[in-house]
Design a protein around this motif. Sequence first.
Motif, PDB file in Angstrom:
ATOM      1  N   LEU A  61       0.806  -1.215   0.000  1.00 19.80           N
ATOM      2  CA  LEU A  61       0.000   0.000   0.000  1.00 19.80           C
ATOM      3  C   LEU A  61       0.843   1.271   0.000  1.00 19.80           C
ATOM      4  O   LEU A  61       0.311   2.374   0.161  1.00 19.80           O
ATOM      5  CB  LEU A  61      -0.947  -0.010   1.210  1.00 19.80           C
ATOM      6  N   GLU A  62       2.155   1.130  -0.188  1.00 24.11           N
ATOM      7  CA  GLU A  62       3.017   2.305  -0.305  1.00 24.11           C
ATOM      8  C   GLU A  62       2.695   3.053  -1.597  1.00 24.11           C
ATOM      9  O   GLU A  62       2.408   2.450  -2.628  1.00 24.11           O
ATOM     10  CB  GLU A  62       4.494   1.888  -0.310  1.00 24.11           C
ATOM     11  N   GLN A  63       2.731   4.388  -1.525  1.00 26.26           N
ATOM     12  CA  GLN A  63       2.482   5.262  -2.666  1.00 26.26           C
ATOM     13  C   GLN A  63       1.034   5.181  -3.176  1.00 26.26           C
ATOM     14  O   GLN A  63       0.733   5.661  -4.267  1.00 26.26           O
ATOM     15  CB  GLN A  63       3.430   4.927  -3.835  1.00 26.26           C
ATOM     16  N   VAL A  64       0.129   4.594  -2.393  1.00 30.72           N
ATOM     17  CA  VAL A  64      -1.282   4.512  -2.776  1.00 30.72           C
ATOM     18  C   VAL A  64      -2.002   5.760  -2.269  1.00 30.72           C
ATOM     19  O   VAL A  64      -1.908   6.106  -1.088  1.00 30.72           O
ATOM     20  CB  VAL A  64      -1.940   3.234  -2.207  1.00 30.72           C
ATOM     21  N   ASP A  65      -2.728   6.417  -3.159  1.00 27.64           N
ATOM     22  CA  ASP A  65      -3.456   7.630  -2.769  1.00 27.64           C
ATOM     23  C   ASP A  65      -4.757   7.296  -2.049  1.00 27.64           C
ATOM     24  O   ASP A  65      -5.076   7.894  -1.022  1.00 27.64           O
ATOM     25  CB  ASP A  65      -3.761   8.470  -4.014  1.00 27.64           C
ATOM     26  N   PHE A  66      -5.531   6.344  -2.593  1.00 27.83           N
ATOM     27  CA  PHE A  66      -6.817   5.978  -2.009  1.00 27.83           C
ATOM     28  C   PHE A  66      -6.894   4.455  -1.866  1.00 27.83           C
ATOM     29  O   PHE A  66      -6.669   3.725  -2.828  1.00 27.83           O
ATOM     30  CB  PHE A  66      -7.988   6.443  -2.884  1.00 27.83           C
ATOM     31  N   THR A  67      -7.224   3.993  -0.653  1.00 30.58           N
ATOM     32  CA  THR A  67      -7.449   2.564  -0.424  1.00 30.58           C
ATOM     33  C   THR A  67      -8.902   2.355  -0.043  1.00 30.58           C
ATOM     34  O   THR A  67      -9.366   2.868   0.979  1.00 30.58           O
ATOM     35  CB  THR A  67      -6.546   2.023   0.704  1.00 30.58           C
ATOM     36  N   PHE A  79      -5.875  -4.503   8.013  1.00 28.47           N
ATOM     37  CA  PHE A  79      -4.988  -3.794   7.092  1.00 28.47           C
ATOM     38  C   PHE A  79      -5.163  -2.277   7.047  1.00 28.47           C
ATOM     39  O   PHE A  79      -4.334  -1.600   6.437  1.00 28.47           O
ATOM     40  CB  PHE A  79      -5.174  -4.343   5.663  1.00 28.47           C
ATOM     41  N   TRP A  80      -6.204  -1.724   7.695  1.00 33.88           N
ATOM     42  CA  TRP A  80      -6.448  -0.302   7.464  1.00 33.88           C
ATOM     43  C   TRP A  80      -5.356   0.589   8.052  1.00 33.88           C
ATOM     44  O   TRP A  80      -5.008   1.626   7.481  1.00 33.88           O
ATOM     45  CB  TRP A  80      -7.836   0.096   7.980  1.00 33.88           C
ATOM     46  N   ARG A  85      -0.595   4.231   7.674  1.00 31.91           N
ATOM     47  CA  ARG A  85       0.835   4.498   7.868  1.00 31.91           C
ATOM     48  C   ARG A  85       1.533   4.785   6.543  1.00 31.91           C
ATOM     49  O   ARG A  85       2.526   5.521   6.491  1.00 31.91           O
ATOM     50  CB  ARG A  85       1.500   3.312   8.573  1.00 31.91           C
ATOM     51  N   ALA A  86       1.012   4.201   5.460  1.00 34.50           N
ATOM     52  CA  ALA A  86       1.607   4.414   4.135  1.00 34.50           C
ATOM     53  C   ALA A  86       1.216   5.761   3.540  1.00 34.50           C
ATOM     54  O   ALA A  86       1.700   6.120   2.460  1.00 34.50           O
ATOM     55  CB  ALA A  86       1.202   3.284   3.201  1.00 34.50           C
ATOM     56  N   GLY A 338       0.340  13.358  -7.090  1.00 36.14           N
ATOM     57  CA  GLY A 338       1.497  12.537  -7.453  1.00 36.14           C
ATOM     58  C   GLY A 338       1.914  11.653  -6.300  1.00 36.14           C
ATOM     59  O   GLY A 338       1.089  11.055  -5.623  1.00 36.14           O
ATOM     60  N   SER A 339       3.195  11.551  -6.035  1.00 40.04           N
ATOM     61  CA  SER A 339       3.706  10.671  -4.974  1.00 40.04           C
ATOM     62  C   SER A 339       3.278  11.186  -3.615  1.00 40.04           C
ATOM     63  O   SER A 339       3.247  12.384  -3.365  1.00 40.04           O
ATOM     64  CB  SER A 339       5.233  10.597  -5.036  1.00 40.04           C
ATOM     65  N   VAL A 340       2.969  10.254  -2.714  1.00 38.61           N
ATOM     66  CA  VAL A 340       2.618  10.617  -1.348  1.00 38.61           C
ATOM     67  C   VAL A 340       3.852  11.174  -0.655  1.00 38.61           C
ATOM     68  O   VAL A 340       4.930  10.571  -0.689  1.00 38.61           O
ATOM     69  CB  VAL A 340       2.076   9.387  -0.596  1.00 38.61           C
ATOM     70  N   GLN A 341       3.692  12.323   0.001  1.00 40.07           N
ATOM     71  CA  GLN A 341       4.816  12.975   0.664  1.00 40.07           C
ATOM     72  C   GLN A 341       5.028  12.395   2.057  1.00 40.07           C
ATOM     73  O   GLN A 341       4.077  12.112   2.732  1.00 40.07           O
ATOM     74  CB  GLN A 341       4.549  14.485   0.764  1.00 40.07           C
TER      75      GLN A 341
END
Length: 341
Positions: A61-67, A79-80, A85-86, A338-341
Motif C-alpha cells: 500500500l506504499e504510494q497509494v493515494d486511495f485505499t 490492514f487499514w 501508515r503508508a 502525485g507521490s505521497v509525501q
Amino acid sequence: MYKIAIVGAASLVGRELKEVLSESPLAAANVTLFDEADTHGQLDQIGDEVTFIQSIGPDSLEQVDFTFFCGTEAMTRHFWRQALRAGSTVLDLSGALDHETGVLIRAPWLGSEEAVVDLFTPAIVPAHPASLALALIVDRLRLAAPIRFAAATVFVPASEFGRAAMDELHQQTVNLLSFQNLPREVYDTQVAYNLLGGVGESAKVSLSALESRIRRHYESLTNGRDPAVAIQVIHAPVFHGHSLAIAIELERPVEFSVLEQALSGEHVDLVLEDTDSPSNLSATGQDDVLVRLRPEPSLRNSNTSSRLWLWAASDNLRLCAQNAVACALDLRRIRPHGSVQ
C-alpha cells in the motif's frame, strides 16, 4: 495519475466499485486489486485493462493515494492502519471502522456536511446507501414544509450481507422446491419466500446491527438539520436492491406540485405513474434513487396534503460504490498530487 487499491476486490461491492471507478474522473488511475487467499491470482478486469487479484504484502500500500476496503470487517481491521501508515486515504465500505475515533461518515451528494476533513482524518466511511437515500428524500421535503414526523421501513436484500448470503438464499429456494433440507449457515433460519424482522440465534448476520448502522449514518449525515426518522429493517427474500416504505407528516398541507418539485433533482428520479412503480428490479443498474410520491389528500383540499407515503428503491451496491467514489473525488483537494509525501 492517482494510485488506487481495492482491498476485497472480489466482493460484491468491490466488483461494483471497479465498474463505477471506470466510469468516473478517476478512470485513468492505476488500480491494484487485493483480496483473501482463495482469490489470489484470479484474473479480473478494470475498464479495458486485464489484471489479477493479489495478496497484501508489507509494502503493497506504499504510494497509494486511495485505499477502498470492500471485503470483510476482519480484513479491514487487519490492514487499514497499514494503509494509514503508508499515507493513503482510507475509505471503508465494509462497516468495520464506524466507531473508530476521528473517522467521519460522509455523503458529498447532500452538499451540506459540517464535518471537516483534513490530512489528520484517519478514515472516511461512505454513508450506508439506505441512509443516503433517506437523507436525500427527507432533506428535500423539508424545503417544502417543516416535517413533524417521519418513519421508514427498509427492505434489505441478501446482497447486503455478501455473496455467501446470496448463495444461501438461492440454495434455500432450490431446496424448498425439491423438498430438501435448508442450508442455514448464514441466517440460521428460512429466508426464502419469507420476510424477516430478525434472524436465527446462531446467524452470522444481524438485522438489529444493520438497523443501528443505518440510523447512526442518517443522524450523522443530517447532523440535526433534518428531523429524526423512526427506522426498522426487514429482510426481503430478494438478491439485490433496497426498497423503502416511508411515511412523513408535514407541519402544514402542501400542494402536490410543490412536493414533487422539492423532490425532483440530481440523484433522485421521481416516478409519476403507478405502472412504473419503483422496485428492486427496476432500480438495478440505476444511478438514482427511484421515488414514487403518494400523498394522502386532506379533507379541505384534494390538491394538498400534510401526510405523505413514499415508495423508493435503489441499487444498494451501485449506490454504495457511487458514494465511495464521490467521497474520493471530494477528498482529492487535500491529497498531495502525485507521490505521497
